[in-house]
Design an enzyme around this catalytic site. Structure first.
Site, mmCIF file in Angstrom:
data_model
loop_
_atom_site.group_PDB
_atom_site.id
_atom_site.type_symbol
_atom_site.label_atom_id
_atom_site.label_comp_id
_atom_site.label_asym_id
_atom_site.label_seq_id
_atom_site.Cartn_x
_atom_site.Cartn_y
_atom_site.Cartn_z
ATOM 1 C CE1 TYR A 296 -4.100 1.424 -0.410
ATOM 2 C CE2 TYR A 296 -3.565 2.726 1.526
ATOM 3 C CZ TYR A 296 -4.370 2.486 0.434
ATOM 4 O OH TYR A 296 -5.447 3.301 0.171
ATOM 5 N NE ARG B 105 -8.686 12.511 -2.316
ATOM 6 C CZ ARG B 105 -8.925 12.249 -1.036
ATOM 7 N NH1 ARG B 105 -9.541 13.125 -0.280
ATOM 8 N NH2 ARG B 105 -8.599 11.091 -0.494
ATOM 9 C CE LYS C 261 -7.915 2.028 2.869
ATOM 10 N NZ LYS C 261 -7.256 3.337 2.914
ATOM 11 C CD GLU D 134 -9.689 4.268 0.349
ATOM 12 O OE1 GLU D 134 -8.657 4.907 0.601
ATOM 13 O OE2 GLU D 134 -10.431 3.813 1.229
ATOM 14 C CG ASP D 135 -8.298 7.398 -2.556
ATOM 15 O OD1 ASP D 135 -8.463 7.850 -1.409
ATOM 16 O OD2 ASP D 135 -7.237 6.913 -2.936
ATOM 17 C CG ASP E 187 -10.214 4.154 5.212
ATOM 18 O OD1 ASP E 187 -10.354 4.013 6.447
ATOM 19 O OD2 ASP E 187 -9.114 4.177 4.660
ATOM 20 C CG ASP E 188 -10.608 8.556 1.324
ATOM 21 O OD1 ASP E 188 -9.444 8.171 1.452
ATOM 22 O OD2 ASP E 188 -11.326 8.239 0.361
ATOM 23 C CG ASN F 65 -0.431 8.418 2.976
ATOM 24 O OD1 ASN F 65 0.630 8.322 3.560
ATOM 25 N ND2 ASN F 65 -1.574 8.019 3.507
#
Length: 659
Positions: A190, A243, A261, A332-333, A355-356, A505
């Site tokens: 990851y 994103r 993930k 996610e993202d 999760d973000d 990150n």
């Protein structure tokens, strides 16, 4: 009859030959030479005039060629799609059971292949004799070979590709390797390596690793879901690639994030790999580099309207709930506005979380609880500046607001402890620009008309005790910024320590490094980053040194436990209380050695221990919130025997890749 020499030019008049040059012939020769020279000069001049007058000389041929190349790449131009067809398959996927599989059917299935660990009896029963080398090895020897292969690779991308190949050959070996070498290998699986993988995914692609659902086939989502090779997945990670980390819109290349993930769901929480489902929703991309890349694997078109993307997401969530009703969905993202919108839209109808927003908030809160205990700054004096006001920044700040409200502060008093900064400066109600909806909650109204454009100005104004970075901008925490943070904390009294969390990150996006943070705060900093930094040692003398240990606020400490807890509790929803409880559980998961070192997160080698604790507390929170569908008799047993009984139940239901 006179004879004539051949003419040098059709315009020249030939003269009679003579054995000796006469004055007239010399003059004639000079005249001829002059005529030829003039002719040459005229020819050169004329050539230049023609070149200068050439209509193509000012044309940018390279630009035309590039436009032609782009036109050839754009296979969707000229179409106007308003309706969508449905894929009609002739048969449904048939699943071969492990008991029925023989020979290459076993070897080619990563969930069944044990490599050289097959016993003689298994080799005979499964028709494997001669298909693999005669030697038999245990898991330790196979891991030793794999580690040697990894350590001889030259780049992290090469190491990632080897691990990816291993995962799709022998899943048990891959996860045994990852679990036993978490500190070394998780950064390859990851962050930070996954960012580079996503940037190059279309070039690196060798095999399908996920479900790729195109908006062009939006009416076939149920069919696509049913094509997944493993029945009844329990956890799904889905992205639209809009994103990715701090890298922006990567389109279908962002599929590397769900893949990585879910590998962590298995390694950190023991969710069986055949119960995981990575998905990318391909809506096109705004990334010009991808649109120009002839190898790009996604739709070569700009994203449709937000409303159309919303319709596509509605269709996906409806289909996922119908095909896999027990599956938990993790978002996610997604870009910020969509991330908040989708979470609010679906959280009370489906089993889902982001999760973000929630996972990042929970892991930062878990670390912040420990950091406050180490800081020497009383709770009521804590003041926090957030550099970054996107989905992650606002999500984290909201989690921390809940921390303060649970300690007796009103919501407004808790909110007043937070100052959010974006690219335009301090987020205020009267700044003069139109604030994104998610920023309005934290917009300050007590600034008396003052506007602070830089982070330095905000720190001077606020005098914070904690600085959190979620900007995806490397180096934004400069020496002057960090020293100003330390000065504001020191002004409160002796023994106080600044809290500094550069969380972006990958490492190339971190707001500052661990070494910088230690140096600029004279070693007093309480530090947590998004990606891993190495420990830092300062020599104090010829035989003395002090070692500082970084903390990584890695979401892997919470999201696997949240997912596992929701699955095992048979939760019908993922509630805010379940998310908050995961943070509190993480804060309480450290052992004595970790506390003694001044850590605020467990060592990454203990992530599985932490996940069991998080999952247990999430399960209990689900029961308290009335969303657990487990039989009441089961809960009564756990109430009688307590945590040891519930821990035993969790451990019995998690995957351990014993070879």
């Amino acid at each position: 009859m006179a004879s004539y020499a051949p003419s040098a030019s059709s315009s020249d008049i030939s003269t009679p030959r003579s054995t000796s040059p006469s004055s007239s012939s010399v003059a004639s020769a000079r005249s001829s030479h002059s005529s030829i020279s003039t002719s040459k000069r005229m020819s050169i001049s004329s050539s230049r005039r023609i070149s200068a007058a050439n209509p193509m000389s000012s044309v940018d041929i390279a630009a035309i060629e590039e436009a032609m190349r782009m036109a050839n790449l754009d296979t969707l131009r000229g179409y106007q799609q308003k309706t969508y067809g449905e894929v009609k398959q002739f048969a449904e996927t048939q699943y071969l059971s492990q008991n029925q599989a023989l020979g290459y059917q076993v070897i080619n299935e990563p969930m069944w292949n044990k490599g050289l660990s097959f016993t003689p009896e298994q080799r005979i029963a499964k028709n494997l004799t001669g298909l693999i080398p005669h030697v038999m090895e245990d898991s330790g020897k196979q891991c030793e070979r794999a580690l040697k292969m990894i350590r001889t690779r030259q780049t992290n991308i090469d190491r990632y590709l080897y691990l990816s190949s291993l995962k799709y050959q022998n899943a048990d070996l891959f996860y045994r390797l990852l679990i036993d070498n978490a500190k070394e290998l998780m950064p390859l699986v990851y962050t930070p390596t996954i960012g580079d993988v996503c940037l190059q995914y279309s070039t690196l692609y060798t095999r399908p690793e996920a479900l790729y659902i195109s908006i062009k086939q939006r009416k076939s989502i149920k069919t696509i879901l049913k094509n997944w090779p493993y029945p009844n997945p329990e956890i799904c990670v889905v992205t639209d690639g809009s994103r990715i980390l701090g890298l922006g819109d990567l389109g279908v290349n962002g599929v590397g994030i769900p893949i990585g993930k879910l590998a962590l769901y298995t390694a950190a929480a023991g969710i069986h790999p055949d119960k995981t489902l990575p998905i990318v929703l391909d809506c096109g991309t705004a990334n010009e580099a991808n649109l120009k890349d002839p190898l790009y694997l996604g739709l070569r078109s700009k994203r449709p309207s937000v409303a159309e993307q919303q319709e596509f997401m509605d269709e996906f969530m409806t289909a996922a709930a119908e095909v896999y009703p027990e599956m938990v969905v993790q978002f996610e993202d997604f870009e910020s506005e969509k991330a908040f919108n989708y979470l609010d839209r679906y959280r009370n109808k489906y089993k889902c979380f982001n999760d973000d927003i929630q996972g990042t908030g929970a892991v930062v809160l878990g670390g912040y609880i420990g950091a406050v205990n180490l800081s020497g700054v009383p709770l009521e004096e804590q003041r926090l500046v957030f550099m970054g006001a996107g989905s992650a920044g606002v999500g984290v700040a909201k989690q921390l607001v809940e921390y303060y409200t649970k300690r007796g502060l009103s919501e407004q008093a808790a909110k007043d402890k937070f100052w959010l900064v974006d690219t335009k400066g301090l987020v205020t109600k009267d700044r003069g620009d139109k604030l994104a909806e998610h920023k309005k909650y934290f917009a300050r109204g007590d600034n008396n008309g003052l506007q602070f454009k830089s982070l330095e100005e905000v720190i001077e104004y606020v005098k914070p005790t904690a600085l959190v970075g979620l900007t995806a901008t490397f180096g934004v925490f400069t020496e002057s910024v960090v020293r100003a943070l330390k000065a504001s904390v020191d002004a409160g009294g002796l023994g106080r320590r600044p809290i500094l969390f550069p969380l972006s990150n990958p490492l190339t996006k971190a707001e500052c490094t661990f070494e910088q943070a230690v140096t600029w705060t004279d070693g007093t900093v309480i530090f947590a980053s998004g990606s891993p930094f190495s420990q830092f040692t300062i020599k104090l003398g010829s035989d003395q040194a002090i070692t500082y240990y970084p903390n990584q606020g890695n979401n892997v400490y919470v999201f696997p436990g949240i997912g596992l807890g929701a699955i095992l509790a048979k939760a019908t929803r993922v509630t805010d209380n379940m998310i908050y409880t995961s943070a509190a559980a993480l804060a309480g998961s450290l052992n004595a050695e970790e506390v003694h070192k001044g850590l605020i997160y467990p060592r990454i080698e203990r992530v599985r221990d932490a996940s069991v604790i998080v999952a247990r507390e999430v399960m209990k929170a689900a029961r308290r919130d009335g969303v657990s569908a487990l039989p009441e008799e089961q809960w009564l047993t756990w109430e009688e025997w307590g945590d040891p009984a519930l821990d035993k139940y969790i451990k019995e239901h998690i995957y351990d890749p014993a070879l």
